[in-house]
Scaffold this motif. Structure first.
Motif, mmCIF file in Angstrom:
data_model
loop_
_atom_site.group_PDB
_atom_site.id
_atom_site.type_symbol
_atom_site.label_atom_id
_atom_site.label_comp_id
_atom_site.label_asym_id
_atom_site.label_seq_id
_atom_site.Cartn_x
_atom_site.Cartn_y
_atom_site.Cartn_z
ATOM 1 N N ARG A 152 -26.340 -44.555 22.108
ATOM 2 C CA ARG A 152 -25.213 -44.832 21.219
ATOM 3 C C ARG A 152 -25.151 -46.283 20.742
ATOM 4 O O ARG A 152 -24.581 -46.569 19.683
ATOM 5 C CB ARG A 152 -23.895 -44.468 21.897
ATOM 6 C CG ARG A 152 -23.525 -45.314 23.095
ATOM 7 C CD ARG A 152 -22.191 -44.886 23.689
ATOM 8 N NE ARG A 152 -21.801 -45.698 24.833
ATOM 9 C CZ ARG A 152 -22.093 -45.404 26.092
ATOM 10 N NH1 ARG A 152 -22.767 -44.299 26.359
ATOM 11 N NH2 ARG A 152 -21.714 -46.195 27.077
ATOM 12 N N GLY A 186 -22.079 -49.402 13.083
ATOM 13 C CA GLY A 186 -20.745 -49.021 12.648
ATOM 14 C C GLY A 186 -20.737 -47.726 11.851
ATOM 15 O O GLY A 186 -21.749 -47.305 11.285
ATOM 16 N N ALA A 187 -19.580 -47.094 11.800
ATOM 17 C CA ALA A 187 -19.462 -45.772 11.195
ATOM 18 C C ALA A 187 -19.897 -45.764 9.728
ATOM 19 O O ALA A 187 -20.617 -44.858 9.287
ATOM 20 C CB ALA A 187 -18.027 -45.256 11.327
ATOM 21 N N PRO A 222 -20.033 -54.071 11.887
ATOM 22 C CA PRO A 222 -19.654 -52.971 12.753
ATOM 23 C C PRO A 222 -18.217 -52.550 12.528
ATOM 24 O O PRO A 222 -17.330 -53.368 12.304
ATOM 25 C CB PRO A 222 -19.869 -53.547 14.161
ATOM 26 C CG PRO A 222 -20.926 -54.581 13.977
ATOM 27 C CD PRO A 222 -20.660 -55.175 12.625
ATOM 28 N N SER A 223 -17.961 -51.262 12.588
ATOM 29 C CA SER A 223 -16.652 -50.715 12.285
ATOM 30 C C SER A 223 -15.630 -51.086 13.345
ATOM 31 O O SER A 223 -15.949 -51.344 14.501
ATOM 32 C CB SER A 223 -16.734 -49.185 12.189
ATOM 33 O OG SER A 223 -17.587 -48.810 11.155
ATOM 34 N N TYR A 268 -26.104 -47.351 17.029
ATOM 35 C CA TYR A 268 -25.246 -46.798 15.982
ATOM 36 C C TYR A 268 -23.836 -47.365 16.065
ATOM 37 O O TYR A 268 -23.184 -47.572 15.037
ATOM 38 C CB TYR A 268 -25.284 -45.271 16.062
ATOM 39 C CG TYR A 268 -26.719 -44.782 15.943
ATOM 40 C CD1 TYR A 268 -27.364 -44.782 14.714
ATOM 41 C CD2 TYR A 268 -27.448 -44.428 17.073
ATOM 42 C CE1 TYR A 268 -28.691 -44.414 14.600
ATOM 43 C CE2 TYR A 268 -28.781 -44.046 16.977
ATOM 44 C CZ TYR A 268 -29.402 -44.047 15.741
ATOM 45 O OH TYR A 268 -30.715 -43.682 15.633
ATOM 46 N N GLU A 269 -23.373 -47.672 17.268
ATOM 47 C CA GLU A 269 -22.106 -48.373 17.395
ATOM 48 C C GLU A 269 -22.215 -49.773 16.803
ATOM 49 O O GLU A 269 -21.280 -50.271 16.164
ATOM 50 C CB GLU A 269 -21.695 -48.456 18.869
ATOM 51 C CG GLU A 269 -21.233 -47.113 19.444
ATOM 52 C CD GLU A 269 -20.810 -47.224 20.896
ATOM 53 O OE1 GLU A 269 -21.150 -48.246 21.538
ATOM 54 O OE2 GLU A 269 -20.147 -46.288 21.385
ATOM 55 N N HIS A 270 -23.357 -50.412 17.004
ATOM 56 C CA HIS A 270 -23.585 -51.745 16.449
ATOM 57 C C HIS A 270 -23.571 -51.704 14.925
ATOM 58 O O HIS A 270 -22.985 -52.594 14.281
ATOM 59 C CB HIS A 270 -24.936 -52.264 16.949
ATOM 60 C CG HIS A 270 -25.327 -53.602 16.393
ATOM 61 N ND1 HIS A 270 -24.670 -54.768 16.711
ATOM 62 C CD2 HIS A 270 -26.324 -53.961 15.524
ATOM 63 C CE1 HIS A 270 -25.230 -55.781 16.081
ATOM 64 N NE2 HIS A 270 -26.229 -55.321 15.354
ATOM 65 N N PRO A 274 -12.311 -50.093 15.795
ATOM 66 C CA PRO A 274 -12.044 -48.890 16.567
ATOM 67 C C PRO A 274 -11.431 -47.778 15.740
ATOM 68 O O PRO A 274 -11.601 -46.608 16.033
ATOM 69 C CB PRO A 274 -11.084 -49.391 17.655
ATOM 70 C CG PRO A 274 -11.431 -50.843 17.822
ATOM 71 C CD PRO A 274 -11.793 -51.301 16.441
ATOM 72 N N ARG A 329 -25.504 -40.316 24.561
ATOM 73 C CA ARG A 329 -24.814 -41.404 25.258
ATOM 74 C C ARG A 329 -25.746 -42.581 25.518
ATOM 75 O O ARG A 329 -25.363 -43.747 25.354
ATOM 76 C CB ARG A 329 -24.219 -40.905 26.582
ATOM 77 C CG ARG A 329 -23.047 -39.959 26.412
ATOM 78 C CD ARG A 329 -22.283 -39.774 27.715
ATOM 79 N NE ARG A 329 -23.094 -39.157 28.757
ATOM 80 C CZ ARG A 329 -23.228 -37.844 28.921
ATOM 81 N NH1 ARG A 329 -22.616 -37.006 28.078
ATOM 82 N NH2 ARG A 329 -23.958 -37.349 29.892
ATOM 83 N N ALA A 389 -14.092 -45.254 14.367
ATOM 84 C CA ALA A 389 -15.054 -44.959 15.427
ATOM 85 C C ALA A 389 -16.054 -43.916 14.978
ATOM 86 O O ALA A 389 -15.766 -43.057 14.143
ATOM 87 C CB ALA A 389 -14.315 -44.479 16.675
ATOM 88 N N LEU A 390 -17.234 -44.003 15.563
ATOM 89 C CA LEU A 390 -18.289 -43.044 15.247
ATOM 90 C C LEU A 390 -17.926 -41.647 15.708
ATOM 91 O O LEU A 390 -17.358 -41.458 16.788
ATOM 92 C CB LEU A 390 -19.583 -43.451 15.946
ATOM 93 C CG LEU A 390 -20.430 -44.558 15.337
ATOM 94 C CD1 LEU A 390 -21.582 -44.854 16.279
ATOM 95 C CD2 LEU A 390 -20.943 -44.168 13.978
#
Length: 296
Positions: free
Chosen positions: A257, A264-265, A6-7, A260-262, A9, A254, A12-13
């Protein structure tokens, strides 16, 4: 295969990165609903009506449920249509038989649309790995279709694993989307009418033939949306209607999310790139009817 974490901060996506990735995955998943391979495989186990086929393949993961549960989970199908086929389909074939038939059909469909080279490619294996990693962060709570599919085993073959992960991510977003539609106070037909008015939804012709609604149902929904100031006299979205549909998509983003946050970008960008290539090939191969989307 690529190994991504995961990316941070700093990477960020983008707010719509998950939506763009979902669109690629969802489109690939959706090819099997229009595939002759699905009809052939389901006919082999006794389910021949095209509408019954649709209910069977999408519902089987939930078990032998009835019309009420299917209508609730699908949201935009007319109950009367669902009740014509559910639970009668389960007296013809078990959910387990349907799932096995769907797997055979998806295998044949992807091989036909993408070609054997793509099926066996390292890119397919990479896409499956990335999509499955994203799905690790999906939540079962309040998401019946996702939760049911999440209980299914992950196929061993990469192209079927990719389809499985795409299905998980599609149903996860879809279940959340229904909560947003409820909050927006759009009933089943109003949701369809307003989506079609964006130019990105199914044409009324396809809605009537697959969802069970009639022209009378459609016209009544149009009038209700006009009374709310969401459609104008020509049936186009008003400024308020455009804003509402935009708010619906952002709220859905929202709720969706976490996967996709997991990932990472960097992972989302790569999965979107791979997914775009696969669905591009499927579109070139004629995966969907030419008149499926549009306002009329």
């Amino acid at each position: 295969m690529t190994s991504l974490t995961p990316s941070s901060p700093a990477a960020a996506l983008h707010p719509r990165a998950g939506r763009r990735c979902h669109n690629m995955l969802n489109s690939l998943h959706s090819t099997h609903y229009f595939s002759p391979d699905v009809g052939r495989e389901l006919a082999g186990i006794g389910i021949t009506n095209p509408r019954a086929v649709n209910f069977a393949v999408r519902t089987a993961a939930m078990g032998p449920v009835g019309a009420g549960a299917v209508t609730a989970a699908f949201y935009n199908y007319k109950y009367d249509l669902v009740a014509e086929h559910v639970p009668a389909i389960w007296r013809v074939a078990s959910p387990e038989d349907v799932l096995a038939a769907r797997a055979r059909a998806v295998d044949a469909t992807l091989r036909r649309l993408l070609g054997e080279e793509a099926i066996a490619s390292p890119e397919m294996a990479e896409a499956a790995e990335l999509a499955l990693r994203a799905a690790e962060a999906c939540s079962r709570s309040g998401r019946p279709l996702y939760a049911a599919h999440a209980d299914l085993p992950v196929p061993e073959q990469p192209h079927l694993a990719y389809f499985h992960a795409a299905t998980l991510l599609r149903e996860h977003r879809g279940d959340g989307h229904l909560a947003v539609l409820l909050n927006a106070e759009l009933d089943a037909v109003e949701a369809l009418v307003s989506h079609t008015a964006t130019g990105k939804g199914m044409t009324p012709k396809w809605i009537f033939s697959t969802r069970g609604w009639t022209q009378e149902d459609w016209d009544a929904a149009v009038e209700r949306l006009r009374a709310r100031g969401l459609l104008d006299g020509a049936g186009e979205l008003t400024e308020a209607g455009v804003a509402l549909r935009g708010d619906i998509e952002e709220a859905t983003d929202r709720l969706d999310r976490a996967p996709y946050e997991h990932l990472g970008a960097a992972g989302v960008e790569r999965l979107t790139e791979l997914g775009s290539a696969f669905i591009g090939a499927a579109l070139t191969a004629g995966a969907f009817p030419a008149d499926l989307l549009g306002k009329a």
